[in-house]
Design an enzyme around this catalytic site. Structure first.
Site, PDB file in Angstrom:
ATOM      1  N   ARG A 109      13.315  27.832  19.073  1.00 19.14           N
ATOM      2  CA  ARG A 109      14.272  28.427  17.821  1.00 19.14           C
ATOM      3  C   ARG A 109      13.909  29.975  16.823  1.00 19.14           C
ATOM      4  NH1 ARG A 109      14.336  22.023  16.643  1.00 19.14           N
ATOM      5  NH2 ARG A 109      12.222  21.871  16.941  1.00 19.14           N
ATOM      6  N   LYS A 147       9.991  24.550  12.393  1.00 18.90           N
ATOM      7  CA  LYS A 147       9.218  23.912  12.885  1.00 18.90           C
ATOM      8  C   LYS A 147       7.879  23.977  11.443  1.00 18.90           C
ATOM      9  CE  LYS A 147       8.724  20.856  15.128  1.00 18.90           C
ATOM     10  NZ  LYS A 147       8.682  19.776  14.672  1.00 18.90           N
ATOM     11  N   TYR A 161      11.157  22.106   8.862  1.00 19.13           N
ATOM     12  CA  TYR A 161      10.597  20.276   8.869  1.00 19.13           C
ATOM     13  C   TYR A 161       9.501  20.350   8.734  1.00 19.13           C
ATOM     14  CZ  TYR A 161      15.717  20.127  11.639  1.00 19.13           C
ATOM     15  OH  TYR A 161      16.556  19.454  11.429  1.00 19.13           O
ATOM     16  N   VAL A 212       6.757  14.125  23.695  1.00 13.97           N
ATOM     17  CA  VAL A 212       7.955  15.913  23.011  1.00 13.97           C
ATOM     18  C   VAL A 212       7.904  15.668  21.554  1.00 13.97           C
ATOM     19  CG1 VAL A 212       8.266  18.612  23.168  1.00 13.97           C
ATOM     20  CG2 VAL A 212       7.475  16.481  24.941  1.00 13.97           C
TER      21      VAL A 212
END
Length: 371
Positions: free
Chosen positions: A15, A75, A94, A298
């Site tokens: 991403r 992330k 995040y 995951v």
């Protein structure tokens, strides 16, 4: 404002924080956007598309972290990225700090201001920046679980939908929120025998009304969770306490009594996992076996479907990024209490109550941070 978007470096994370369309929107409002070369290749967006959108494409992340006022990612920053953060810089991504003391310590040390997608709220106490990835992860959990159930992957050799004359597989979904609802949709669509467990009577009523006879509901007390886990071929862990570590609802002691080759998929792994035997895995090595039970944990499941995930994420993150770029982060948070709930770390202090409580930090109140 100068806004930077580095390439994601977490294992198999495809991403990207900003799509070319998001860059164009920011640039059209007068902002300067820097994108690391190759950042969008995982979603099929090459550097030329970013340049056409108005971005400055730079080699490597160093210039972005050194020069940009706001960093937009997907992330949590990895250790080498955290080392490049600096005092006064705004990080928007995040984070999932509660189960990650090392990251929290590094962010505190950096002096940066860190806003976490997963704790930004919406009307009705919703989590709108988490919701699209929860939808993706919930749907993917059934795909992943179905694959792990195959004998070649260590599972029981059960087809979730069954075939004429053979009963379908049993799926227990622990948690009826966004992840659980989407997992149940996929499992019921395959024809599996689905049970949804939750502690909220309102949630149970809502999902029961939606699924009618296609899924059963049970109150998630200890006895019912244990009973459902013992019966299941596939268990989906879909429990969330915003900003806090997930509770451990499936214990190590339960595993020997489960069906041999059953599968646990822990979608709560970003928040530490809701199974006692969970630990984070990667797309390269997604499963492991404990006491004959296959675990799939995951930590960035939506990264496998990067294009869908990135566009869904940008739809909800871009308006806040634009608002912070326009007003500055303080005025943006002062004018929007939902965005203010995203503030997790500021100027060497932890500002989110659940993270401070979980990791033993003295909390800096939101009022003091904004003041």
């Amino acid at each position: 404002m100068r806004i930077g978007c580095p390439r994601e470096i977490k294992n198999r994370e495809y991403r990207v924080g900003l799509t070319p369309e998001s860059v164009k929107e920011l640039v059209s409002h007068g902002h300067d956007v820097w994108v690391e070369a190759g950042a969008g290749l995982g979603i099929g967006a090459d550097d030329a598309q970013y340049r056409t959108a108005g971005a400055r494409v730079v080699d490597g992340p160093q210039a972005i972290f050194a020069e940009c006022e706001m960093i937009v990612k997907v992330k949590e920053p990895q250790a080498e990225e955290r080392a490049m953060l600096r005092e006064g810089q705004l990080l928007y991504t995040y984070l999932h700090l509660a189960p990650d003391p090392e990251q929290t310590a590094d962010l505190v040390k950096s002096g940066a201001t860190c806003i976490a997608y997963e704790t930004v709220t919406g009307a009705g106490n919703t989590l709108p920046l988490l919701k699209p990835m929860s939808q993706v992860a919930g749907r993917m959990s059934i795909q992943a679980g179905a694959t792990a159930l195959e004998k070649a992957h260590g599972g029981r050799g059960v087809l979730l939908g069954g075939v004429p004359g053979v009963l379908p597989g049993k799926v227990a979904v622990i948690g009826g929120g966004v992840v659980g609802f989407n997992a149940a949709q996929m499992a019921a669509g395959l024809g599996a025998d689905v049970t949804i467990l939750d502690r909220s009577p309102e949630v149970l009523e809502r999902v029961g009304t939606y699924f009618e006879a296609r899924a059963k509901t049970r109150f998630a007390n200890t006895a019912n969770v244990e009973d459902a886990v013992m019966e299941a071929d596939l268990v989906i862990g879909a429990v969330l306490i915003p900003g806090a570590a997930a509770p451990k609802l499936v214990t190590r002691a339960m595993l020997p009594r489960m069906k041999p080759g059953a599968v646990l998929v822990d979608v709560a792994i970003d928040q530490g996992g809701c199974f006692e035997t969970s630990h984070a895995t990667t797309h390269d090595d997604p499963t492991y076996i404990v006491d004959g039970i296959v675990h799939y944990c995951v930590a960035n499941m939506p990264g496998a479907v990067a294009r869908t995930s990135t566009y869904a994420l940008n739809n909800v993150t871009l308006p806040h990024a634009l608002r912070m770029a326009e007003l500055g982060w303080r005025d943006a948070l002062r004018s929007d209490p939902h965005l203010a709930n995203g503030l997790n770390v500021h100027a060497g202090r932890v500002t989110y109550p659940a993270v401070a409580r979980e990791l033993g930090y003295e909390e800096l109140t939101l009022e003091d941070a904004l003041g």
